[in-house]
Design a protein around this motif. Sequence first.
Motif, PDB file in Angstrom:
ATOM      1  N   GLN A 123       0.819  -1.201   0.000  1.00 34.00           N
ATOM      2  CA  GLN A 123       0.000   0.000   0.000  1.00 34.00           C
ATOM      3  C   GLN A 123       0.859   1.260   0.000  1.00 34.00           C
ATOM      4  OE1 GLN A 123      -2.815   0.355   3.199  1.00 34.00           O
ATOM      5  NE2 GLN A 123      -3.675   2.245   2.396  1.00 34.00           N
ATOM      6  N   ALA A 124       1.870   1.300   0.825  1.00 32.65           N
ATOM      7  CA  ALA A 124       2.750   2.475   0.882  1.00 32.65           C
ATOM      8  C   ALA A 124       3.455   2.691  -0.450  1.00 32.65           C
ATOM      9  CB  ALA A 124       3.774   2.314   2.001  1.00 32.65           C
ATOM     10  N   LEU A 125       3.885   1.602  -1.069  1.00 26.76           N
ATOM     11  CA  LEU A 125       4.563   1.705  -2.358  1.00 26.76           C
ATOM     12  C   LEU A 125       3.610   2.184  -3.440  1.00 26.76           C
ATOM     13  CD1 LEU A 125       6.633  -1.529  -1.974  1.00 26.76           C
ATOM     14  CD2 LEU A 125       7.594   0.776  -2.136  1.00 26.76           C
ATOM     15  N   TRP A 126       2.380   1.693  -3.420  1.00 28.72           N
ATOM     16  CA  TRP A 126       1.403   2.099  -4.430  1.00 28.72           C
ATOM     17  C   TRP A 126       1.052   3.577  -4.272  1.00 28.72           C
ATOM     18  CZ3 TRP A 126      -3.641   3.950  -4.599  1.00 28.72           C
ATOM     19  CH2 TRP A 126      -4.232   3.932  -5.862  1.00 28.72           C
ATOM     20  N   MET A 127       0.869   4.001  -3.034  1.00 27.77           N
ATOM     21  CA  MET A 127       0.473   5.388  -2.783  1.00 27.77           C
ATOM     22  C   MET A 127       1.631   6.382  -2.903  1.00 27.77           C
ATOM     23  SD  MET A 127      -2.765   5.591  -2.232  1.00 27.77           S
ATOM     24  CE  MET A 127      -2.941   7.166  -1.409  1.00 27.77           C
ATOM     25  N   LYS A 128       2.832   5.968  -2.511  1.00 30.68           N
ATOM     26  CA  LYS A 128       3.941   6.924  -2.417  1.00 30.68           C
ATOM     27  C   LYS A 128       5.087   6.652  -3.367  1.00 30.68           C
ATOM     28  CE  LYS A 128       2.825   7.879   2.361  1.00 30.68           C
ATOM     29  NZ  LYS A 128       3.300   7.858   3.736  1.00 30.68           N
ATOM     30  N   GLY A 129       5.062   5.526  -4.076  1.00 28.69           N
ATOM     31  CA  GLY A 129       6.120   5.232  -5.042  1.00 28.69           C
ATOM     32  C   GLY A 129       7.408   4.771  -4.398  1.00 28.69           C
ATOM     33  N   ALA A 130       8.496   5.006  -5.096  1.00 29.01           N
ATOM     34  CA  ALA A 130       9.817   4.602  -4.621  1.00 29.01           C
ATOM     35  C   ALA A 130      10.134   5.300  -3.300  1.00 29.01           C
ATOM     36  CB  ALA A 130      10.867   4.936  -5.662  1.00 29.01           C
ATOM     37  N   HIS A 131      10.990   4.669  -2.496  1.00 27.90           N
ATOM     38  CA  HIS A 131      11.373   5.217  -1.190  1.00 27.90           C
ATOM     39  C   HIS A 131      12.892   5.200  -1.049  1.00 27.90           C
ATOM     40  CE1 HIS A 131       7.178   4.440  -0.207  1.00 27.90           C
ATOM     41  NE2 HIS A 131       7.345   4.985   0.988  1.00 27.90           N
ATOM     42  N   THR A 132      13.388   6.085  -0.200  1.00 27.51           N
ATOM     43  CA  THR A 132      14.767   6.023   0.255  1.00 27.51           C
ATOM     44  C   THR A 132      14.762   6.069   1.779  1.00 27.51           C
ATOM     45  OG1 THR A 132      15.103   8.421   0.193  1.00 27.51           O
ATOM     46  CG2 THR A 132      15.717   7.179  -1.789  1.00 27.51           C
ATOM     47  N   ILE A 133      15.779   5.465   2.356  1.00 25.51           N
ATOM     48  CA  ILE A 133      15.943   5.480   3.805  1.00 25.51           C
ATOM     49  C   ILE A 133      17.358   5.974   4.098  1.00 25.51           C
ATOM     50  CG2 ILE A 133      15.962   4.113   5.924  1.00 25.51           C
ATOM     51  CD1 ILE A 133      14.121   2.112   4.503  1.00 25.51           C
ATOM     52  N   SER A 134      17.451   6.939   4.999  1.00 28.82           N
ATOM     53  CA  SER A 134      18.746   7.478   5.420  1.00 28.82           C
ATOM     54  C   SER A 134      18.853   7.353   6.927  1.00 28.82           C
ATOM     55  CB  SER A 134      18.868   8.949   5.022  1.00 28.82           C
ATOM     56  OG  SER A 134      18.699   9.110   3.643  1.00 28.82           O
ATOM     57  N   PHE A 135      20.035   7.006   7.381  1.00 31.30           N
ATOM     58  CA  PHE A 135      20.283   6.865   8.811  1.00 31.30           C
ATOM     59  C   PHE A 135      21.272   7.916   9.266  1.00 31.30           C
ATOM     60  CE2 PHE A 135      19.276   2.644   7.180  1.00 31.30           C
ATOM     61  CZ  PHE A 135      18.215   2.289   7.997  1.00 31.30           C
ATOM     62  N   ASP A 136      20.987   8.505  10.410  1.00 26.36           N
ATOM     63  CA  ASP A 136      21.886   9.464  11.040  1.00 26.36           C
ATOM     64  C   ASP A 136      21.888   9.128  12.521  1.00 26.36           C
ATOM     65  OD1 ASP A 136      23.496  11.583  11.706  1.00 26.36           O
ATOM     66  OD2 ASP A 136      21.932  13.105  11.495  1.00 26.36           O
ATOM     67  N   GLY A 137      22.765   8.231  12.916  1.00 27.81           N
ATOM     68  CA  GLY A 137      22.767   7.749  14.297  1.00 27.81           C
ATOM     69  C   GLY A 137      21.490   6.986  14.574  1.00 27.81           C
ATOM     70  N   ASP A 138      20.749   7.422  15.595  1.00 29.30           N
ATOM     71  CA  ASP A 138      19.483   6.768  15.931  1.00 29.30           C
ATOM     72  C   ASP A 138      18.315   7.267  15.092  1.00 29.30           C
ATOM     73  OD1 ASP A 138      20.682   5.220  17.834  1.00 29.30           O
ATOM     74  OD2 ASP A 138      20.181   6.540  19.511  1.00 29.30           O
ATOM     75  N   ASN A 139      18.531   8.326  14.352  1.00 29.80           N
ATOM     76  CA  ASN A 139      17.455   8.898  13.538  1.00 29.80           C
ATOM     77  C   ASN A 139      17.333   8.190  12.196  1.00 29.80           C
ATOM     78  OD1 ASN A 139      16.911  10.903  15.485  1.00 29.80           O
ATOM     79  ND2 ASN A 139      18.595  12.136  14.694  1.00 29.80           N
ATOM     80  N   VAL A 140      16.096   7.971  11.780  1.00 25.44           N
ATOM     81  CA  VAL A 140      15.804   7.348  10.489  1.00 25.44           C
ATOM     82  C   VAL A 140      14.968   8.334   9.692  1.00 25.44           C
ATOM     83  CG1 VAL A 140      14.677   5.417   9.320  1.00 25.44           C
ATOM     84  CG2 VAL A 140      15.778   5.054  11.530  1.00 25.44           C
ATOM     85  N   ARG A 141      15.356   8.557   8.460  1.00 21.34           N
ATOM     86  CA  ARG A 141      14.600   9.453   7.583  1.00 21.34           C
ATOM     87  C   ARG A 141      14.135   8.659   6.373  1.00 21.34           C
ATOM     88  NH1 ARG A 141      17.237  14.242   4.326  1.00 21.34           N
ATOM     89  NH2 ARG A 141      15.441  14.792   3.076  1.00 21.34           N
ATOM     90  N   VAL A 142      12.827   8.585   6.197  1.00 17.10           N
ATOM     91  CA  VAL A 142      12.235   7.883   5.062  1.00 17.10           C
ATOM     92  C   VAL A 142      11.628   8.934   4.144  1.00 17.10           C
ATOM     93  CG1 VAL A 142      10.511   6.200   4.331  1.00 17.10           C
ATOM     94  CG2 VAL A 142      11.727   5.870   6.490  1.00 17.10           C
ATOM     95  N   GLN A 143      12.008   8.877   2.878  1.00 12.78           N
ATOM     96  CA  GLN A 143      11.441   9.778   1.880  1.00 12.78           C
ATOM     97  C   GLN A 143      10.813   8.945   0.780  1.00 12.78           C
ATOM     98  OE1 GLN A 143      15.046  12.358   1.224  1.00 12.78           O
ATOM     99  NE2 GLN A 143      13.412  13.893   1.172  1.00 12.78           N
ATOM    100  N   SER A 144       9.754   9.489   0.189  1.00 13.10           N
ATOM    101  CA  SER A 144       9.103   8.803  -0.916  1.00 13.10           C
ATOM    102  C   SER A 144       9.113   9.694  -2.145  1.00 13.10           C
ATOM    103  CB  SER A 144       7.666   8.442  -0.550  1.00 13.10           C
ATOM    104  OG  SER A 144       6.884   9.613  -0.417  1.00 13.10           O
ATOM    105  N   ALA A 145       8.936   9.072  -3.295  1.00 13.08           N
ATOM    106  CA  ALA A 145       8.881   9.823  -4.543  1.00 13.08           C
ATOM    107  C   ALA A 145       7.726  10.816  -4.509  1.00 13.08           C
ATOM    108  CB  ALA A 145       8.741   8.871  -5.726  1.00 13.08           C
ATOM    109  N   ARG A 146       6.609  10.405  -3.934  1.00  8.42           N
ATOM    110  CA  ARG A 146       5.446  11.286  -3.884  1.00  8.42           C
ATOM    111  C   ARG A 146       5.724  12.522  -3.043  1.00  8.42           C
ATOM    112  NH1 ARG A 146      -0.566   9.899  -1.593  1.00  8.42           N
ATOM    113  NH2 ARG A 146      -1.374  11.993  -1.775  1.00  8.42           N
ATOM    114  N   SER A 147       6.420  12.360  -1.936  1.00 10.28           N
ATOM    115  CA  SER A 147       6.706  13.522  -1.093  1.00 10.28           C
ATOM    116  C   SER A 147       7.630  14.497  -1.810  1.00 10.28           C
ATOM    117  CB  SER A 147       7.305  13.092   0.243  1.00 10.28           C
ATOM    118  OG  SER A 147       8.595  12.533   0.058  1.00 10.28           O
TER     119      SER A 147
END
Length: 171
Positions: A123-147
Amino acid sequence: MIGMAYPLYVAMPDMFIAPDGKEWAARLDDGRLVVSNLDHDTFTTDQWQQRLGMVPTLDSLELPPDNQQLRCNNDGCVYHHGAHTIAMPITEPALLEDCQHADIIIAHVAVRDCAATIIIDEQALWMKGAHTISFDGDNVRVQSARSERGLRPWSVGWKTRAQQEKEEGEE
C-alpha cells in the motif's frame, strides 16, 4: 566543480526501494552498493548507482556468507545499519518472523499486525512510489517519490485538498 562536490555536501540515502518493492539496494559500510537483483532492473540500479557517485555494485547473492551487515537467503534479506535492523522478507513465514525482530519492514505485499516501527509495504509503495531510507545515528529518515514530487492531478493517489482535510479530520 560544483557538480563534483555535490555528493560531499548532500546526505546520500543508505537504502533505496523501487516502486514495486521487489528491488532494493543498500549501502555497505565499505561504500559498495548491494542490489537485490542486478539483472532484473538495470535502469533503476544504474540510477541508484549514479546518485551515489558511481559506487561499485554487488548482487546480494554474491555476498560472502560471513557478511555481518547484510545477509540473504531464500526467505529474504536482513540489513543491519548501526542499531537498526531492516528486513526484506520474500516469504510469509519470514515476514511473520521479521515483524517480531526488525525495526523496518520492506515488503511487496500488504503487511498487517506487525511490530516494526516503519513498514513500507504494498500500500505504501502504491500510494507513495519509490522510497529512500537514510540513517543518522538513531534517527531514520524515510522519503518517498510522492513527497518529493508533490500531489498532482495526474499522480497516483491524488486527492483534492478538501478530500485530504476531510480524511485527516476523520482520523
